[in-house]
Design a protein around this motif. Structure first.
Motif, PDB file in Angstrom:
ATOM      1  N   LEU A 176      16.130   5.229  71.823  1.00  0.00           N
ATOM      2  CA  LEU A 176      15.097   6.245  71.814  1.00  0.00           C
ATOM      3  C   LEU A 176      14.574   6.296  73.256  1.00  0.00           C
ATOM      4  O   LEU A 176      13.761   5.463  73.655  1.00  0.00           O
ATOM      5  CB  LEU A 176      13.976   5.898  70.838  1.00  0.00           C
ATOM      6  N   HIS A 393       8.067  14.155  71.847  1.00  0.00           N
ATOM      7  CA  HIS A 393       9.358  13.539  72.142  1.00  0.00           C
ATOM      8  C   HIS A 393       9.620  12.361  71.205  1.00  0.00           C
ATOM      9  O   HIS A 393      10.714  12.246  70.629  1.00  0.00           O
ATOM     10  CB  HIS A 393       9.381  13.056  73.592  1.00  0.00           C
ATOM     11  N   THR A 397      12.555  12.539  68.416  1.00  0.00           N
ATOM     12  CA  THR A 397      13.709  11.693  68.714  1.00  0.00           C
ATOM     13  C   THR A 397      13.874  10.599  67.668  1.00  0.00           C
ATOM     14  O   THR A 397      14.993  10.243  67.290  1.00  0.00           O
ATOM     15  CB  THR A 397      13.576  11.088  70.119  1.00  0.00           C
TER      16      THR A 397
END
Length: 863
Positions: A176, A393, A397
């Motif tokens: 990640l 994000h 993700t």
């Protein structure tokens, strides 16, 4: 001249003109580095110590050139020169930091030509988007009447744009990818985009270097129901039952913040948490008084085919009253007596947050998360890092890495690069006509930064003055018009503040208003296959589903002025009505039509473009124009949700020209579309003077769970009665029933409906339609028949002696029915209607209808 001087001059000439190499890698010259990313995009770096940053930044996902990107590099009289097919960059070698004297980029091949240097200001940037529409009325902040700043987008009429990435954070190569400070803090890092008016190329280039615009799951293109309300389990079940009862499809159920406990803390009298943030918003523990068995509710919603999202305000962190508190603190090996501040930039904190708090809720049945407001602007641990950007994000993700379903979050705009994390939540806009009028422009302009999936509170969120009882009730006309815009926007979601007077359920409105609202939702589902196909195109090309008019017509000033309209995909021009109607129920609305022929979907006419037209629209009408000849794939049955879709598709073939299109399909809720797990079906149409040929090519590609056959239909609106319809050479029969291998013409909208025999995907199908040489001209006839029906209905409601009016008036109002009853007399019925239509005023006058009522009757006709 000596031999030595000749050799020296030859070597010097070679140094001036000969290519050193092809720039498929960064070009370093002392303290500067240039990377040609595409023929139109060049990264420009200056570092006093000649040390450069190679890691991707939050904005730019890649640092390498696009495939087959080449440039010629030369050294000419002390200047480094890089030439691509589009741009020429010149830098005076050894001259240090970039200035107007030592760096330039030019192009004579673009339109307009480019002649850029550092310090040159853009004069006509076309805008980007904003973080939120909270308390925005129209395009202005309600608090001080200041204009909402949409910032700079990637596109400018100047023909170039520079993205300054200096000092930005970068991403690591973790599973990640995590945020890190730059190793080269003193490096200037700018990326130049030079494209002229080739806006499509600019957006495509940005998608290559900054990441593609992800395709949302197919269910996200359906209807979302959301309301800020303390719903209970029982009430949500009743709500879903009502949608089913009234035949209104629904795919996403949004449950606002009252799903969780706040332990008596109130936003009216807030307390502060360990971060100094107001409490009363954050929570992760189910409110068992509303949801006694949340798992059972979520399971039931799933059985209904619904996806569920819950609201989050994460800023206060995980506090001791939460059910997951002990597990969360244990995962971090932290002292449970000392609650931890929320910090999204702390990888360990976020890992524990997902593992112990959110993932168990996902396992219970939560599909995706709504990241709402409340977190402070920047990270405490990493100043300058936008909390909104970073949370988007991390959440997106994480879901993508989980791999169980296609990644999706619903959130605020965090800034450039956030296009990689759909869907946007635009916030709490003011309920007003001005707000509705602004949202088409706001939505389309966001595509200038690839942010193609704004989701608005359709109908508006709150009144400007909630204390005034006179303004607290919803205006049905405004709400319907807002919903119509929503049907033709990226995401269709209703929402409102916690106000008992703001009830937006369609069944709570008067019958005509209910019909308009239901039809609007069905319109959304009708065109969902087309919208999904265009969503795939956005992923492939960077051109969003909703885009400004100047993308396709960049050299026409009118395209920049027409900010209230937009292209919905490649072939549909949408110009939402954004003002109230008159006493006769018509809203007057202007639409600019670009050059070419356009099909008016309301009155069934082909109209010439290159002009602005003004027309009047009833409450149930939306100005939508199709490119003449366009082929638009639609759902055959729009009354069912995505989860219950039977797979039938109808190709809507608009008159006026030849067409070419495709239908895109995939599994709908996995990440396979990023690879090769998808299918495309090519579609073409050819018109001749008295015939039409529609060809459906064999499907190409495949995906898990793909069916092997399909029931295709073809609809051709606003045409005369054909003499023959064939599929693959076999003549079909005309039938009043819709069944495979038949066709019919609907009198109400003069749409030819052809139902093809069930067919395997691996074979083509061809539909051919033939019309008689003397077929009547029906251009605009659909609109005329509709107008007469509406006007006669009004007359019957307002004139007692209707029986005294000529029978020709009543027959004119039933022209569509007469066509259905007498299909073999189509030409005769059309001629009879036109005669009756021309004599309407005379018939009314002879029937004793007063002059003032005849005037209103004409107005109802749109005359």
């Amino acid at each position: 001249m000596t031999m030595f001087r000749l050799i020296a001059l030859a070597m010097f000439a070679c140094a001036i003109t000969a290519p050193v190499h092809a720039a498929d890698a960064p070009v370093v010259s002392g303290q500067v580095r240039f990377t040609v990313l595409t023929p139109r995009v060049i990264r420009m770096e200056y570092s006093p110590r000649a040390q450069f940053e190679d890691a991707p930044s939050l904005v730019f996902a890649t640092r390498t050139a696009a495939p087959e990107t080449k440039a010629q590099v030369t050294h000419e009289k002390g200047w480094l020169v890089i030439r691509t097919d589009v741009l020429t960059l010149r830098y005076k070698e050894g001259s240090g930091a970039f200035t107007a004297d030592n760096l330039s980029i030019a192009s004579k091949t673009t339109k307009p030509a480019i002649d850029w240097h550092p310090g040159l200001k853009e004069t006509t940037n076309l805008g980007g988007t904003a973080r939120t529409l909270d308390q925005v009325d129209g395009d202005r902040h309600a608090s001080d009447n200041s204009l909402l700043d949409l910032g700079d987008g990637l596109l400018s009429r100047d023909g170039w744009h520079v993205v300054d990435d200096t000092g930005s954070y970068v991403l690591g190569n973790e599973t990640l990818p995590w945020v890190h400070r730059r190793t080269r803090q003193d490096c200037t890092d700018q990326t130049f985009f030079g494209y002229g008016h080739d806006y499509a190329a600019a957006l495509s280039d940005f998608a290559q270097v900054a990441g593609r615009e992800p395709l949302p799951p197919r269910y996200a293109f359906g209807y979302w129901w959301s309301r800020y309300w303390n719903y209970s389990d029982d009430e949500l079940r009743d709500l879903v039952a009502h949608f089913n009862r009234y035949g209104i499809p629904l795919d996403v159920l949004v449950i606002d913040m009252d799903w969780h406990r706040t332990d008596g803390l109130s936003w009216v009298h807030p307390k502060k948490d360990v971060n100094g943030q107001s409490m009363g918003w954050t929570g992760y523990t189910w409110n068992r008084s509303l949801f006694p068995e949340p798992g059972r509710l979520l399971h039931w919603l799933g059985e209904q085919g619904l996806k569920t999202t819950l609201n989050l305000h994460p800023a206060s962190g995980i506090l001791p009253h939460e059910d997951a508190y002990k597990d969360f603190m244990a995962a971090l090996k932290a002292d449970p007596a000392k609650p931890l501040p929320f910090e999204a930039a702390d990888a360990n904190y976020m890992a524990a947050y997902f593992r112990t708090v959110l993932d168990p809720l996902n396992a219970l049945g939560v599909t995706f998360w709504w990241l709402d407001w409340q977190q402070w602007k920047e990270s405490k641990a990493m100043p300058g890092l936008s909390n909104t950007w970073w949370l988007n994000h991390v959440f997106f993700t994480h879901m993508r890495e989980e791999g169980k379903r296609r990644a999706l979050i619903y959130h605020r705009w965090g800034g450039l690069g956030n296009h990689r994390y759909q869907v946007g939540f635009s916030g709490d806009s003011i309920i007003s006509w001005a707000s509705l009028a602004f949202q088409p422009r706001f939505t389309a302009t966001a595509s200038n930064v690839l942010y193609g999936y704004w989701s608005h509170d359709l109908g508006g969120h709150t009144f400007r003055d909630e204390s005034d009882p006179a303004t607290r009730r919803i205006d049905p006309e405004l709400y319907i018009r807002w919903m119509q815009f929503g049907a033709w926007s990226p995401i269709m979601r209703t929402h409102t503040t916690k106000n008992p007077d703001l009830t937006k359920e369609p069944w709570r409105f008067a019958p005509a208003e209910f019909d308009a609202l239901r039809d609007t939702v069905l319109t959304r589902y009708t065109f969902l296959p087309y919208a999904y196909t265009m969503g795939r195109k956005a992923y492939d090309t960077g051109i969003s589903l909703v885009r400004p008019m100047y993308y396709a017509w960049p050299d026409n000033d009118e395209a920049y002025k027409a900010s209230g309209e937009y292209m919905f995909g490649d072939d549909l021009l949408v110009s939402p009505v954004t003002s109230a109607g008159d006493a006769n129920g018509f809203a007057t609305h202007a639409t600019w039509l670009p050059m070419g022929d356009w099909f008016d979907t309301n009155d069934g006419s082909v109209v010439k473009g290159g002009r602005t037209i003004q027309a009047r629209y009833r409450l149930d009408e939306v100005p939508v124009f199709a490119r003449a000849g366009a082929i638009v794939p639609t759902n055959t049955d729009p009354t069912v949700s995505v989860s219950h879709d039977g797979g039938g598709r109808t190709l809507r073939v608009y008159p006026g020209g030849n067409g070419k299109a495709e239908l895109y399909e995939d599994a709908g809720d996995d990440e396979g579309y990023r690879g090769n797990a998808f299918a495309r079906t090519a579609l073409t149409s050819e018109w001749s003077k008295h015939a039409l040929r529609v060809h459906v090519a064999p499907r190409v590609g495949g995906y898990p769970g793909m069916p092997t056959s399909r029931q295709w239909s073809v609809d051709v609106p606003a045409v005369a009665m054909p003499t023959r319809v064939t599929v693959d050479g076999v003549t079909l029969t005309r039938s009043d029933e819709t069944k495979p291998g038949t066709w019919r013409l609907s009198g109400k909208d003069l749409t030819l409906h052809v139902t093809l025999p069930a067919h395997g995907y691996d074979q083509a199908q061809t539909v051919e339609v033939t019309w008689p040489a003397n077929a009547p001209d029906v251009n605009g006839l659909v609109g005329q028949m509709r107008d007469v029906r509406a006007a006669v209905a009004w007359l019957k409601a307002h004139w007692q002696d209707v029986n005294g009016v000529s029978d020709e008036v009543s027959l004119a109002a039933q022209a569509d029915l007469l066509i259905d009853y007498h299909p073999d007399q189509f030409a005769e019925e059309v001629a009879a209607f036109r005669k009756r239509y021309a004599a309407l005023d005379t018939s009314l006058e002879q029937g004793g209808v007063p002059a003032d009522m005849r005037t209103t009757f004409k107005a109802k006709l749109g005359r």
